[in-house]
Structure formats: structure tokens, C-alpha cells
Write a protein that holds these residues in place. Structure first.
Motif, PDB file in Angstrom:
ATOM      1  N   UNK A  71       0.848  -1.196   0.000  1.00 20.59           N
ATOM      2  CA  UNK A  71       0.000   0.000   0.000  1.00 20.59           C
ATOM      3  C   UNK A  71       0.882   1.244   0.000  1.00 20.59           C
ATOM      4  N   UNK A  72       1.367   1.593  -1.173  1.00 18.58           N
ATOM      5  CA  UNK A  72       2.299   2.707  -1.349  1.00 18.58           C
ATOM      6  C   UNK A  72       1.799   3.617  -2.464  1.00 18.58           C
ATOM      7  N   UNK A  73       2.258   4.857  -2.482  1.00 18.61           N
ATOM      8  CA  UNK A  73       1.799   5.768  -3.537  1.00 18.61           C
ATOM      9  C   UNK A  73       2.020   5.185  -4.930  1.00 18.61           C
ATOM     10  N   UNK A  74       0.991   5.299  -5.766  1.00 14.87           N
ATOM     11  CA  UNK A  74       1.083   4.857  -7.151  1.00 14.87           C
ATOM     12  C   UNK A  74       0.401   3.544  -7.450  1.00 14.87           C
ATOM     13  N   UNK A  75       0.093   2.747  -6.427  1.00 13.58           N
ATOM     14  CA  UNK A  75      -0.560   1.463  -6.679  1.00 13.58           C
ATOM     15  C   UNK A  75      -2.080   1.661  -6.677  1.00 13.58           C
ATOM     16  N   UNK A  76      -2.784   0.858  -7.455  1.00 14.41           N
ATOM     17  CA  UNK A  76      -4.246   0.926  -7.457  1.00 14.41           C
ATOM     18  C   UNK A  76      -4.807  -0.044  -6.425  1.00 14.41           C
ATOM     19  N   UNK A 128      -0.042  10.345   1.691  1.00 19.45           N
ATOM     20  CA  UNK A 128      -0.916  10.951   2.679  1.00 19.45           C
ATOM     21  C   UNK A 128      -2.272  10.291   2.833  1.00 19.45           C
ATOM     22  N   UNK A 129      -2.599   9.344   1.938  1.00 25.97           N
ATOM     23  CA  UNK A 129      -3.841   8.586   2.079  1.00 25.97           C
ATOM     24  C   UNK A 129      -3.728   7.593   3.232  1.00 25.97           C
ATOM     25  N   UNK A 130      -4.887   7.108   3.678  1.00 23.96           N
ATOM     26  CA  UNK A 130      -4.934   5.879   4.467  1.00 23.96           C
ATOM     27  C   UNK A 130      -5.876   4.927   3.751  1.00 23.96           C
ATOM     28  N   UNK A 151      -1.205   3.390   6.542  1.00 19.53           N
ATOM     29  CA  UNK A 151      -0.873   4.755   6.139  1.00 19.53           C
ATOM     30  C   UNK A 151       0.000   4.698   4.889  1.00 19.53           C
ATOM     31  N   UNK A 152      -0.348   5.520   3.916  1.00 19.77           N
ATOM     32  CA  UNK A 152       0.350   5.531   2.628  1.00 19.77           C
ATOM     33  C   UNK A 152       1.346   6.682   2.645  1.00 19.77           C
TER      34      UNK A 152
END
Length: 289
Positions: A71-76, A128-130, A151-152
Motif C-alpha cells: 500500500x504505497x503511492x502509485x498502486x491501485x 498521505x492517504x490511508x 498509512x500511505x
């Protein structure tokens, strides 16, 4: 990317085709039906049944940890669903959500203002997403259900606090689940803790009994519902505790997909869940990796 360009709030995305499960893996009875059969076996389990729930719960917990690590930035969220789906079937387990009341995916991915039941799609996670990952595994005739909020990247301090305190609220609810008490003690413990921080406590989506049935009919509220929901907590009972806390209101709206639930004020929300068994000494968590 399905977010409103003006507000940044989530909107419905596009779904990928339904993922397949090998025919060698046993399906729950509700797959292919509009609704599950009614539970007729109550909520007290034998030691052997509890061990089967624990085995399914361990697979679910391992799947959640694996998905969360991606769960990292850029993944769907659809890619997260693929990862979870493939892990479950590699363990000979069926993804319980897939086909439950026609739910189309193998996990729930609830981002930011989504309280629960978010459907994985082409939503791209951002810094910054969760995201809450909710996975239930079905194996040897029993379900094990758990979820975690991840937390992303770097998130705002208030959001980080919400995530950590939601986990603490779950643990307080679990620790309150002692034999002989009424089940509403769980929500009382959760709400008392959440109230310290002025968090909203979602009321209409609850914990539930679980075993051969995904949802047995037993309701476990996460708010102070006394004198209602006064079932006695008994040795051998198995159920989930899964509080949903928000930075704003506990009120919610549902998207047209009839699954995705969002906070009415679009405030950020977090959730954690374990399946527990009640022993003579108190609660025991069955969904550990």
C-alpha cells in the motif's frame, strides 16, 4: 483516477473483470446466490471449530499484512485486490467477500473518507492517504475475518493519531469482552475511549458472529448501546470486533454501488478488526499472522 478534481474526494472508479478461483477450492454456500442461508447453529463453537476459524483467520491476517506492505503511492486498489486474491488461493482458501451478496472483489479497500466496504478499482493511492484492507478467508468450512488500516507514505499528524487510536479502541473493546458480561460492554469501552478525542463512532456497521456463516446474526455494536444488545458473552462464542472511528461525524452515505459507505461530511475514517473467541480466561484473538 477517480477523485473529484475540485475537492480531491473519491468517486466511483472502474472495475476489472471478476477474478477466478480454482474449482479445487471449496466455496461458501452463498456463492452464486443472492443471499446467504440463515445461520442455525448459534454463536458458541467447539474447540475443534475454533481451531478451524483460527486457521482461516491466520490466512486472512497474512494476506492483510502482504497487501498492506504494497500500500504505497502509485498502486491501485485493484492491484491490491489481485495481490490478496492470489495469496488466498495459494493457501487453498476462498476469498469470502467474492460473491457474497454479489460483492465483486476478494477484499474491501476503504480509502480516506470511505468507512467500509470500498470496492477495489482503478483508484490510485497517493501520499498521505490511508487505506483499510478488510479480508476474510474461508477454509475447511469456516471463515476468519480481519482488517487493518495502513498509512500511505507520510500522513498528517491528526490522521496518524486517528489510525493509532482506532487500533487502541479495538483492543479496549476486545479486552472488555469477558464471559458473563453483556455484549454492549464492548461498545461502551470503545466509545468511552473515542470520546476523549471527539471522534465520531460509526453506529450502523457492527461486529458480528462468525463461523460456518460469514455473518451469524449476532450484532456487536461499537458505541454505547445499553440497554440494547444485551446478549450474554459466553465461553465458546466467536465474533468480530471492528470499530470505525472518524475525525468528524458518525453519519454516512452510501454510493450507488450499494456497498461503498462514506462519511457524510467526508471526514477521514479508520478501522481495525479481529475475530475473537471467548475463553474462561477472557478473549483470545484468532486472526494473528
Amino acid at each position: 483516477m477517480p477523485r473529484d478534481p475540485q475537492t480531491g474526494f473519491l468517486t466511483q472508479g472502474k472495475l476489472s473483470p471478476t477474478r477466478s478461483v480454482p474449482t479445487s477450492i471449496a466455496r461458501p454456500e452463498y456463492v452464486g446466490k443472492p443471499a446467504p442461508a440463515k445461520n442455525t447453529k448459534g454463536d458458541v463453537r467447539t474447540r475443534e471449530e475454533i481451531e478451524k476459524i483460527r486457521a482461516a483467520g491466520k490466512i486472512a491476517a497474512q494476506a492483510i499484512e502482504l497487501v498492506g506492505s504494497h500500500a504505497k503511492p502509485g498502486i491501485t486498489t485493484d492491484e491490491l485486490d489481485r495481490i490478496g486474491h492470489e495469496f488466498l488461493i495459494s493457501q487453498g482458501a476462498y476469498p469470502s467477500t467474492l460473491g457474497y451478496r454479489n460483492y465483486p472483489k476478494s477484499l474491501c479497500s476503504s480509502v480516506n473518507e470511505v468507512i467500509c466496504h470500498g470496492i477495489p478499482d482503478d483508484t490510485v493511492l497517493q501520499e498521505g492517504d490511508i487505506v483499510n484492507i478488510d479480508i476474510t478467508a474461508f477454509k475447511n468450512g469456516f471463515h476468519g475475518d480481519s482488517n487493518q488500516t495502513f498509512m500511505v507514505g507520510e500522513v498528517k499528524p491528526a490522521v496518524k493519531n486517528l489510525v493509532e487510536r482506532t487500533h487502541e479502541a479495538m483492543m479496549r473493546g476486545i479486552n472488555a469482552a469477558l464471559p458473563g458480561r453483556e455484549i454492549n460492554i464492548i461498545g461502551r469501552a470503545i466509545q468511552a475511549f473515542a470520546k476523549r478525542f471527539d471522534y465520531g463512532v460509526v453506529r450502523d456497521f457492527t461486529g458480528h458472529g462468525i463461523g460456518e456463516s460469514f455473518h451469524s446474526g449476532l450484532i456487536v455494536p461499537h458505541y454505547d448501546s445499553a440497554p440494547l444488545y444485551n446478549d450474554e458473552i459466553k465461553v465458546g462464542m466467536v465474533f468480530t470486533i471492528e470499530p470505525m472511528l472518524t475525525l468528524g461525524t458518525h453519519e454516512w452515505d452510501m454510493w450507488p454501488d450499494n456497498w461503498t459507505v462514506v462519511t457524510r461530511d467526508k471526514s477521514i475514517t479508520a478501522q481495525f478488526e479481529h475475530t475473537i473467541a471467548i475463553t474462561e480466561d477472557g478473549p483470545e484473538i484468532l486472526t494473528l499472522a
